[in-house]
Structure formats: structure tokens, C-alpha cells
Design an enzyme around this catalytic site. Structure first.
Site, mmCIF file in Angstrom:
data_model
loop_
_atom_site.group_PDB
_atom_site.id
_atom_site.type_symbol
_atom_site.label_atom_id
_atom_site.label_comp_id
_atom_site.label_asym_id
_atom_site.label_seq_id
_atom_site.Cartn_x
_atom_site.Cartn_y
_atom_site.Cartn_z
ATOM 1 N N SER A 2 45.612 36.036 45.643
ATOM 2 C CA SER A 2 46.570 37.134 45.474
ATOM 3 C C SER A 2 47.515 37.177 46.676
ATOM 4 C CB SER A 2 45.851 38.474 45.280
ATOM 5 O OG SER A 2 45.184 38.845 46.452
ATOM 6 N N ASP A 51 41.642 42.865 51.339
ATOM 7 C CA ASP A 51 42.525 42.831 52.501
ATOM 8 C C ASP A 51 43.093 44.236 52.688
ATOM 9 O OD1 ASP A 51 44.358 41.831 54.430
ATOM 10 O OD2 ASP A 51 45.899 41.771 52.880
ATOM 11 N N ASP A 65 20.651 24.189 45.098
ATOM 12 C CA ASP A 65 21.120 22.796 45.188
ATOM 13 C C ASP A 65 22.495 22.663 44.527
ATOM 14 O OD1 ASP A 65 20.580 22.628 42.437
ATOM 15 O OD2 ASP A 65 18.499 22.082 42.858
ATOM 16 N N GLY A 105 42.021 30.617 44.378
ATOM 17 C CA GLY A 105 43.371 30.466 44.909
ATOM 18 C C GLY A 105 44.389 31.062 43.953
ATOM 19 N N SER A 141 43.914 43.584 36.328
ATOM 20 C CA SER A 141 44.286 42.308 36.945
ATOM 21 C C SER A 141 43.325 41.235 36.416
ATOM 22 C CB SER A 141 44.230 42.416 38.466
ATOM 23 O OG SER A 141 42.896 42.612 38.878
ATOM 24 N N SER A 161 36.109 36.288 46.271
ATOM 25 C CA SER A 161 37.256 36.566 47.136
ATOM 26 C C SER A 161 38.507 36.012 46.470
ATOM 27 C CB SER A 161 37.001 35.882 48.491
ATOM 28 O OG SER A 161 38.161 35.912 49.265
ATOM 29 N N ASN A 162 39.462 36.892 46.185
ATOM 30 C CA ASN A 162 40.704 36.441 45.552
ATOM 31 C C ASN A 162 41.776 36.274 46.627
ATOM 32 O OD1 ASN A 162 42.956 35.970 44.043
ATOM 33 N ND2 ASN A 162 42.912 37.902 42.921
ATOM 34 N N ILE A 205 47.117 31.431 41.011
ATOM 35 C CA ILE A 205 47.304 30.854 39.670
ATOM 36 C C ILE A 205 48.706 30.253 39.644
ATOM 37 C CG2 ILE A 205 47.360 31.349 37.197
ATOM 38 C CD1 ILE A 205 45.694 33.946 37.956
ATOM 39 N N HIS A 246 22.386 26.307 50.939
ATOM 40 C CA HIS A 246 21.761 25.051 50.501
ATOM 41 C C HIS A 246 20.257 25.009 50.788
ATOM 42 C CE1 HIS A 246 21.855 21.260 48.681
ATOM 43 N NE2 HIS A 246 22.877 20.699 49.300
ATOM 44 N N ARG A 270 45.384 38.566 29.042
ATOM 45 C CA ARG A 270 45.625 39.697 29.949
ATOM 46 C C ARG A 270 46.967 40.360 29.649
ATOM 47 N NH1 ARG A 270 47.394 41.445 35.566
ATOM 48 N NH2 ARG A 270 48.985 39.861 35.331
HETATM 49 N N1 CAO Z 1 47.117 34.282 41.402
HETATM 50 C C1 CAO Z 1 48.212 34.818 40.820
HETATM 51 N N2 CAO Z 1 48.378 36.149 40.639
HETATM 52 C C2 CAO Z 1 47.407 36.953 41.073
HETATM 53 C C3 CAO Z 1 46.235 36.464 41.689
HETATM 54 C C4 CAO Z 1 46.107 35.070 41.822
HETATM 55 N N3 CAO Z 1 45.025 34.524 42.365
HETATM 56 N N4 CAO Z 1 45.454 37.485 42.007
HETATM 57 C C5 CAO Z 1 46.095 38.593 41.638
HETATM 58 N N5 CAO Z 1 47.251 38.276 41.058
HETATM 59 C C6 CAO Z 1 48.222 39.202 40.488
HETATM 60 C C7 CAO Z 1 47.515 40.289 39.716
HETATM 61 O O1 CAO Z 1 47.206 39.874 38.422
HETATM 62 C C8 CAO Z 1 48.540 41.393 39.774
HETATM 63 O O2 CAO Z 1 49.585 41.081 38.888
HETATM 64 P P1 CAO Z 1 50.280 42.191 37.959
HETATM 65 O O3 CAO Z 1 51.042 43.047 38.914
HETATM 66 O O4 CAO Z 1 51.097 41.404 37.011
HETATM 67 O O5 CAO Z 1 49.187 42.938 37.281
HETATM 68 C C9 CAO Z 1 49.083 41.261 41.165
HETATM 69 O O6 CAO Z 1 48.819 39.916 41.558
HETATM 70 C C10 CAO Z 1 48.460 42.209 42.166
HETATM 71 O O7 CAO Z 1 47.064 42.119 42.066
HETATM 72 P P2 CAO Z 1 46.110 42.887 43.108
HETATM 73 O O8 CAO Z 1 46.009 42.119 44.357
HETATM 74 O O9 CAO Z 1 46.556 44.294 43.224
HETATM 75 O O10 CAO Z 1 44.733 42.992 42.328
HETATM 76 P P3 CAO Z 1 43.564 41.948 42.165
HETATM 77 O O11 CAO Z 1 42.537 42.661 41.363
HETATM 78 O O12 CAO Z 1 44.018 40.667 41.640
HETATM 79 O O13 CAO Z 1 43.004 41.724 43.649
HETATM 80 C C11 CAO Z 1 42.023 42.304 45.737
HETATM 81 C C12 CAO Z 1 42.420 42.778 44.322
HETATM 82 C C13 CAO Z 1 41.365 43.462 46.432
HETATM 83 C C14 CAO Z 1 41.054 41.156 45.619
HETATM 84 C C15 CAO Z 1 43.295 41.828 46.489
HETATM 85 O O14 CAO Z 1 44.248 42.862 46.530
HETATM 86 C C16 CAO Z 1 43.015 41.364 47.900
HETATM 87 O O15 CAO Z 1 42.817 42.153 48.817
HETATM 88 N N6 CAO Z 1 42.999 40.014 48.103
HETATM 89 C C17 CAO Z 1 42.781 39.425 49.404
HETATM 90 C C18 CAO Z 1 41.338 39.019 49.553
HETATM 91 C C19 CAO Z 1 41.082 38.367 50.906
HETATM 92 O O16 CAO Z 1 41.619 38.767 51.914
HETATM 93 N N7 CAO Z 1 40.236 37.319 50.895
HETATM 94 C C20 CAO Z 1 39.906 36.616 52.090
HETATM 95 C C21 CAO Z 1 38.506 36.959 52.482
HETATM 96 S S1 CAO Z 1 37.956 36.051 53.872
HETATM 97 O O17 CAO Z 1 38.781 36.684 55.080
#
Ligand code: CAO
EC number: 2.3.1.168
Length: 408
Positions: A329, A275, A382, A350, A232, A325-326, A352, A378, A217
């Protein structure tokens, strides 16, 4: 039962003069938000709702005194049911005027009719700069940058997100309990999550070594950036998931309520938990199976921008077939994701983290480790299937070159 919309932004006050198509307010339902415009030229005589009030569909929203009706009665603009389509369009004399609510507000604050401004954005969209240029031409005035600037600042990095969050409103201790209605998109969360409770969830977790992907990346990020896209990790997670779903289509399926039939979905419309200021939204990237990593990134950028502006439309928010779901971040290592019916599987990743691990020679190296937590329905999936899918997904991410073999 009557549908309800929440008044989220108001552009007019009593006594204001409005023209046809001027913005009156924004309302939000559990499906989308929309700008309500005036149907008349006239003076606002009465506002029926305050900000954050719940407006009832079909009931009066404002009274507008028109020239023709000055001595008799006032015209009424009613609360419409929020349409399920793009909501930044406005019909003006057969033409569409495209502008975000922030731009409309800027125009309104400066008494500028949008129909008189030439938009320099895509498809003639009116941008903040167009309003400022128009005003400069009219008055020679240069406006200070609006606090609600059209150009969004870059999203915060996870580091920023974990620093203490500033509290915008001072916390006043009243000593009294406070009850407020659940509104807008939160209502969707109530419905969806209550329905999800009926699904017996199977949980499965693993750790993924992203050392190679982190390097890759770093190489690709500036190239994507030069092409106007922020790259990302998510686009890689989505593409790897889609390649996995091709091998395990049961995870990209839906089951009917009585559990008699399974429908295997042709499209991989992968939802991304997002989010936003309005709360949790899950727009999806359509047809990931035919998209390149770059195309996924570009689409994700678009969805993130719309999400941050509160402008995600119904098309983006519906039709998902699988979700990722990330939460990493923001923070965290493990999660227990809840399936979004009618989907049957979801994954949460979770943060990184740099952690010590052993290589094949038994030497310790600095690895980039991320945990993934899957939930599957489930009744039809499975544990072995979930585990095999996860192993495949993980192998693509741990050895990104493997993905090349299967990319079409
Ligand atoms: N670990 C470490 N770094 C991370 C990461 C992770 N898991 N996820 C994202 N990053 C980094 C990205 O690579 C980016 O780094 P750079 O600035 O170096 O490029 C920076 O964090 C910002 O990323 P981002 O959040 O803008 O973009 P994304 O594509 O990784 O994620 C999104 C987009 C929409 C998934 C995120 O912004 C978000 O809203 N996450 C929350 C999801 C959530 O609330 N889940 C719970 C659901 S249940 O209620």
C-alpha cells in the site's frame, strides 16, 4: 527498573486554572497512550516536564495549588504507569465521559467542562460537533473548523503515498550529529525485533494473479461503502489466510523458549502491520476464522481509525497469532518480513501492478499481479509446509469463488 512514559501532548501551562478531571497531558509508554487528568481544582504552579521529555512513573508531573492548600503546600499529580486498557474514558461522578484527546483539547481551549456537554456519539461519546453546538448555544459563536478535525480525511491512496512527501519541518543543516532517546512504541520495536533475531527464518516468495479479485472488489466496494465500510484487499487476504490456517495450523502456533512444546492457537487473531504517525503498530483482527469478509473489513476500518488517532489499546495490540503486512500500500514488490514472537509465521505483500501474463490459451492479457513474501520459523515449520499453505492462500485469491466453498 523504573517504567518510563513519554509526554506527547500538553494541555496546560503554568498559571492555568484546572478543575478536577480536566486533561493535563498525554503520555505514551511502549504499550499505550493515555490522557492524564487532574485530581484537583486549582492552579498549575509547576510543570516538571517539557513535551517529548521522559516522565518517570511515580515521580511528580505537575504541582497544583489548591484552595485549601493555598497558604501551605501544593498538591502533586504523579506520572501514573500507563494502564493497559482503553484510555479515552474518564470517570466523572460515577459516569464515564468518552471523548478523544482532540475533543478534550477543543473543550479545554474554550473553557468548556466535558461533564456539562451531552455526547451524541456511540455510548454517549462527546464529538467535536457536540462541543461546537454547546458553544454556539452558550455564546452564539460558530467556531472555524479546527485543523485537527475529528472527522478523518480518507486515507491516501498508494498513488498519493508515492508522490513526494511534504516535509513539515524545514531541514536546518547544523553540521552537528544529533542523538535522541528511543521512546514509546519504538521501544517495543527494539524489544520485539531483538527477540525475533533468535528465530531462524525461512523465506518463501511467490506471485499472485489478483485479476479476478480486483474485479470482485470493484463490485463489492460500493455495496460495503453503502453499509458504512471501506473495503480494501486486506479483508480478502486475511480471510484467505485464515482458511489456509485451518488446513495448516502449525502456522498459527507458538513455540516455547526452549523449543519443547508447540501450542496450536484456537483463534486466528491476524495482526496487520500498520504504518502510523507513532511508527509501526501491529493491531490484530480477532477470530478471523469466524468472521465474514465484511466483518473483517469493518474491524480493519475501526483499527485504522484508532491507529490514525494514536488510540489503539492494548487489547487490539496483543494476542496476535499470525501477521500480514501490506507494505504494497506504500510501494515495493518483495519484502523480507520478520516474525513477531511468539508467532511463527508472517507474510508481506507488495503493490498490485498491471503486468502482461499468459492465459491458458497462451494469449497475453493484462493481469493484476502482487508478490507475497512469507517468513516462517524454520525450527518448527519446513519449506514444503510453507509452500503448500502459500499455494492454498494464492488459489483462494486467484479464484475468489473457491473461498465460497469453504466459508462457514
Ligand atoms: N497494491 C495496490 N493497491 C493497494 C494495496 C496494494 N498492495 N494495498 C492497498 N491498496 C489500495 C487499497 O485497495 C485502497 O484503494 P481504494 O482507495 O481504491 O479502496 C487504497 O490502496 C488505500 O488502502 P489502505 O492502505 O487504506 O487500506 P489497506 O486495508 O489496503 O491497508 C494498512 C491497511 C493498515 C495495512 C495500510 O494502511 C498500511 O499501514 N500499510 C503499511 C504497512 C507497513 O508499514 N508494513 C511494513 C511493516 S514492517 O516495518
Amino acid at each position: 527498573m523504573c517504567e518510563l512514559n513519554d509526554c506527547t501532548t500538553r494541555y496546560v501551562k503554568e498559571g492555568d486554572t484546572v478543575s478536577q478531571f480536566d486533561s493535563i497531558c498525554e503520555v505514551q509508554s511502549d504499550k499505550a497512550s493515555v490522557t492524564i487528568t487532574s485530581r484537583y481544582d486549582g492552579v498549575i504552579k509547576k510543570l516538571y516536564y517539557n513535551l517529548d521529555d521522559i516522565a518517570y512513573v511515580g515521580k511528580p508531573l505537575v504541582d497544583i495549588e489548591t484552595e485549601a492548600l493555598k497558604d501551605s503546600e501544593e498538591d502533586v499529580v504523579e506520572t501514573p504507569a500507563v494502564p493497559h486498557d482503553e484510555h479515552t474514558h474518564q470517570e466523572i461522578k460515577g459516569q464515564k465521559t468518552l471523548a478523544t484527546p482532540a475533543v478534550r483539547r477543543l473543550a479545554m481551549e474554550n473553557n468548556i467542562k466535558l461533564s456539562e456537554v451531552v455526547g451524541s456519539g456511540k455510548d454517549g461519546r462527546i464529538l467535536k460537533e457536540d462541543i461546537l453546538n454547546y458553544l454556539e448555544k452558550q455564546t452564539g459563536a460558530i467556531l472555524p473548523p479546527s485543523p485537527k478535525a475529528e472527522i478523518m480525511p480518507p486515507p491516501p491512496t498508494p498513488k498519493d503515498r508515492t508522490t513526494p512527501i511534504p516535509i513539515s519541518k524545514p531541514l536546518v543543516f547544523t553540521g552537528k550529529d544529533r542523538t535522541e532517546p528511543i521512546k514509546g512504541f519504538h521501544k517495543t520495536m527494539v524489544k520485539t525485533m531483538s527477540a525475533a533475531l533468535k528465530i531462524p527464518h525461512f523465506g518463501y516468495c511467490d506471485e499472485v494473479d489478483l485479476t479476478e479479485l480486483v474485479k470482485l472488489r470493484e463490485e463489492l466496494k460500493p455495496i460495503a461503502f453503502a453499509r458504512g465500510v471501506k473495503l480494501s484487499f486486506m479483508p480478502f487476504f486475511l480471510k484467505a489466510a485464515s482458511l489456509g490456517l485451518l488446513q495448516f495450523p502449525i502456522l498459527n502456533a507458538s513455540v516455547d523458549e526452549s523449543c519443547q512444546n508447540i501450542t496450536y492457537k484456537a483463534s486466528h487473531n491476524i495482526g496487520i502491520a500498520m504504518d502510523t504517525e507513532q511508527g509501526l503498530l501491529v493491531p490484530n483482527v480477532k477470530n478471523v476464522q469466524i468472521c465474514s469478509v465484511f466483518e473483517i473489513a469493518s474491524e480493519l476500518n475501526r483499527l485504522q481509525k484508532l491507529g490514525s488517532l494514536g488510540q489503539l489499546g492494548t487489547t487490539d495490540l496483543t494476542g496476535g497469532t499470525f501477521t500480514l503486512s501490506n507494505i504494497g500500500s506504500i510501494g515495493g514488490t518483495y519484502a523480507k518480513p520478520i516474525i513477531l514472537p511468539p508467532e511463527v509465521a508472517i507474510g508481506a505483500v507488495g503493490s498490485i501492478k498491471a503486468l502482461p501474463r499468459f492465459n491458458e490459451k497462451g494469449e497475453v492479457y493484462k493481469a493484476r499481479i502482487m508478490n507475497v513474501s512469507w517468513s516462517a520459523d524454520h525450527r518448527i515449520i519446513d519449506g514444503a509446509t510453507m509452500s503448500r499453505f502459500s499455494n492454498l492462500w494464492k488459489s483462494y485469491l486467484e479464484n475468489p469463488a473457491f473461498m465460497l466453498l469453504d466459508l462457514k
